[in-house]
Scaffold this active site. Structure first.
Site, PDB file in Angstrom:
ATOM      1  N   SER A 136      52.173  39.230  33.532  1.00  0.00           N
ATOM      2  CA  SER A 136      51.895  40.308  34.265  1.00  0.00           C
ATOM      3  C   SER A 136      50.514  41.203  33.916  1.00  0.00           C
ATOM      4  CB  SER A 136      53.064  41.602  34.054  1.00  0.00           C
ATOM      5  OG  SER A 136      53.005  41.831  32.718  1.00  0.00           O
ATOM      6  N   LYS A 173      51.400  46.938  28.839  1.00  0.00           N
ATOM      7  CA  LYS A 173      50.728  47.284  30.367  1.00  0.00           C
ATOM      8  C   LYS A 173      49.726  48.400  29.937  1.00  0.00           C
ATOM      9  CE  LYS A 173      53.673  45.516  33.249  1.00  0.00           C
ATOM     10  NZ  LYS A 173      54.573  44.683  32.231  1.00  0.00           N
TER      11      LYS A 173
END
EC number: 3.4.21.88
Length: 218
Positions: A136, A173
């Site tokens: 990701s 993230k």
């Protein structure tokens, strides 16, 4: 009037004996270390300079080693140590694997190993290494299987790459604002961002301050 024959061109060298290309490679090594927290591989050097193969990068590294600018550790993909820097401070960083739901990241059962690491590799002093699972954050240069170096803290600035806990899940993230809430932004269009509405649980476990790839210890 006769003139002297032209001299053959000679390669210009700095006062320390480096050719312009060797100086470029040395400067590249310094910049890469500051930005990535670890030395580049031969493949990464070759790609940056457009060399046809890693062998050309190796030749430059060997020349810089002969001139006392760095040390090479054979058998290691990132075994490049620049000389003239501050003395090394060796850190002993616990490597965290899969984190069990609801338990502290540095719980003993999560620690797979302890690795020595030079403090100079990192933008700021890390407290632990966390194994990355998934792609990701690919476009931020963080790949599946990488080890991110994390400085433990409970707050972070917008735009920083963080280790965050959402309920029982821990994720890596980029932290962004989303109105009155938060957005944990992926760096791969194949993965959705995670939106955290006001009042929903979000815990910052730390900020990513460096990156290592496991083959750096081979």
């Amino acid at each position: 009037m006769p003139t002297s024959p032209p001299r053959s061109p000679r390669r210009i060298r700095d006062a320390d004996g480096l050719t312009p290309r060797q100086r470029e490679v040395l400067d590249f090594l310094r910049r890469w270390g500051r930005e990535h927290g670890a030395p580049p591989t031969r493949q990464e050097i070759a790609r940056a300079f457009g060399f046809r193969s890693p062998n050309a990068a190796e030749a430059h590294l060997r020349a810089l080693q002969r001139k006392g600018m760095l040390e090479l550790r054979d058998g290691s993909a990132r075994g490049i140590r620049l000389r003239g820097a501050e003395p090394a401070e060796l850190l002993q960083l616990p490597l965290v694997g899969r984190v069990a739901a609801g338990s502290p990241i540095l719980a003993q059962e999560h620690v797979e190993a302890v690795y020595p690491a030079d403090a100079r590799w990192f933008a700021r002093r890390p407290d632990y290494l966390l194994r990355v699972r998934g792609w990701s954050m690919r476009d931020a240069g963080i790949h599946d299987g990488d080890l991110v170096a994390v400085q433990a803290m409970c707050e972070a600035r917008v735009g920083q790459i963080v280790v965050a806990r959402l309920g029982d899940d821990v994720t890596i993230k980029r932290l962004q604002r989303d109105g009155a809430g938060w957005r944990l932004q992926a760096a791969n269009p194949d993965f959705p961002d995670l939106v955290v509405a006001p009042g929903e649980p979000l815990t910052i476990e730390g900020v990513v301050v460096g990156l290592l790839r496991p083959h750096g210890w081979d």
